[in-house]
Design an enzyme around this catalytic site. Structure first.
Site: not given
Ligand code: GLN
Length: 488
Positions: A153, A78, A177
């Site tokens: 996210s 990420k 997330s």
């Protein structure tokens, strides 16, 4: 089976038997990534050269007798994790050109284990969002239905896994997330106990809630990643001294006598009946294996979202004050003086959701409102933690849905922040308490969208919940299904 359909465990076996090399594997996935990018937009940066160099190094380590199970396995991070010499954007214009001078501890540990990094994954700006629509680099599309969001996210991580672009990814979970996008995309993700995975080099959103974790096809694959990721780090002051574990060795559990708590608060109004049914069926599977199902109460879960939206913005407003356009980050070209430079740079660099959070956070921390909001929210946080303490005195784990619905349409909630915030109604209390939770696929809706089961454990029960997820996955194939057309 084709290489891209294999998970970490299967790929590790193939590499060991020399069915294929790490270079061949990374090369095949990089081709898929290139082809998928327009349709899915899972990546912010793809690092082909670095990946092939790392893969080559992994093949050489293997030739010299190195047998680390993660050696040569590709993953992507990420884009909230700092990667040395590479762009690290956090999904924001603010950091669109930021080249990190150092590696996050998580990045360093996984690289040390021999994993090959294919690039950086798309995400909501500064990890604020539940749909990946706040990314400066454009939304990610859900490979199961490209008109829908992948969740957020860590939406790039979940979508890349679902589209079979990679077998493993990192994510972070401040309020859901990892778990919510895992549920929306039909993959498995663990939010570890707070403090087991180092936050060093993970760009801070809300430090008392942020926790990095693994995302993969299965709980067994997540366990292999945790073996390498977890453990004390002197560079993170909230890292737990006993954070390390042998997660993969704890799999293969007997379910006889296991006490599973089912909170009625997780099955009330607002829960999609198809999600409720799939989750209840999964819980019944555990009962069929000898587990005992008991009702538990989490009465303060009703306050989790509102508590979080005081505390997380408060911490974010402080953490994000470092982005001032002076030391690094976006700098405005149109400023009259220093004060104006700060103002303009922050106004231009941050998107609307991030600005909203900074405003809320500054407000709840201000002298006149601190007691009414921030202090009150801290008190409610203690009550939420207490709910779990009481429940875990009676049961070993708690099960429920990860999300109230399946993946929603792109744009469906972007004009209504509160509707967006409610997407995390079943995940946020876990972060406020600091306990671990796993999200794993347990079915599909009539429209063919994945549904996620959430398994919550007490502090340091990460091994237990991974073991329970693994037990279910040995007897189900939801996690093996992939979208038709594979997102291409
Ligand atoms: N969706 C939540 C938020 O917008 C949680 C985000 C996260 O876990 N990083 O803050």
């Amino acid at each position: 089976m084709e290489l891209h359909q294999m998970g970490v465990t299967e790929l590790a076996a193939g590499l060991r038997k020399k069915d294929f090399s790490a270079v061949e594997l990374s090369d095949a996935l990089l081709q898929r990534i290139r082809k998928s990018q327009d349709a899915i937009n899972a990546f912010i940066s793809v690092s082909e050269e670095l990946a092939l160099a790392q893969a080559n190094a992994a093949d050489q380590r293997r030739a010299q007798g190195d047998a680390n199970p993660l050696l040569g396995i590709p993953l992507a991070h990420k884009d909230i994790f700092c990667t040395r010499g590479q762009r690290t954007t956090c999904g924001s214009k603010m950091l669109a050109d930021f080249i990190s001078p150092y590696d996050a501890t998580v990045v360093q540990r996984l690289q040390g284990a021999g994993m090959v990094s294919l690039g950086k994954l798309n995400m909501d700006e500064f990890a604020m969002g539940s749909s990946n629509e706040t990314s400066f680099f454009g939304p990610v599309r859900n490979p199961w239905d490209r008109a829908r969001v992948p969740g957020g996210s860590s939406g790039g991580s979940a979508a890349a896994l679902a589209a079979r672009l990679l077998p493993a990814a990192t994510g972070t979970d401040t309020g859901g997330s990892i778990r919510q996008p895992a549920a929306f995309c039909g993959v498995t993700g663990l939010k570890p106990t707070y403090g087991r995975v180092s936050r060093y080099g993970m760009i801070a959103f809300a430090s008392s809630l942020d926790q990095g974790g693994p995302m993969a096809r299965s709980a067994a694959d997540c366990a292999l990643l945790m073996d390498a990721m977890a453990g004390h780090d002197a560079l993170d002051s909230t890292s737990h001294p006993q954070g390390a574990g042998r997660f993969s060795a704890a799999l293969g559990r007997n379910l006889q006598g296991l006490r599973i708590g089912v909170p009625e608060e997780f099955f009330g109004d607002g829960l999609d009946p198809e999600v409720a049914q799939a989750v209840q069926d999964a819980i019944q599977w555990y009962a069929s294996q000898g587990a005992e199902i008991r009702p538990v109460r989490l009465p303060n879960n009703a306050h989790a979202v509102s508590t979080y939206y005081v505390l997380a913005p408060a911490e974010a407003s402080s953490n994000l004050s470092r982005f001032d356009g002076v030391r690094y980050s976006h700098r405005s070209a149109v400023s009259a003086d220093l004060q104006d430079l700060y103002l303009q740079s922050r106004y231009e660099g941050f998107g609307p959701e991030v600005r909203r959070r900074i405003l809320i956070g500054s407000y709840v921390l201000s002298a006149g409102y601190y007691d009414a909001y921030y202090r009150k929210a801290q008190q409610v946080r203690a009550l939420i933690r207490e709910d779990f303490r009481r429940a875990f005195a009676e049961v070993d784990v708690i099960m429920g849905p990860a999300t109230p619905s399946t993946a929603f349409a792109l744009g469906a909630k972007s004009a209504d922040p509160v509707a967006m915030y409610l997407a995390d109604i079943y995940t946020i209390a876990v972060n406020l308490a600091g306990i671990p939770a796993l999200s794993l696929p347990c079915g599909f809706s009539k429209d063919g969208l994945p549904i996620g089961l959430q398994i919550m454990g007490d502090y340091f029960a990460d091994e237990l919940i991974l073991g329970l997820g693994d037990a279910y996955q040995r007897d189900s194939d939801w996690h093996r299904r992939s979208p038709s057309g594979e997102g291409q």
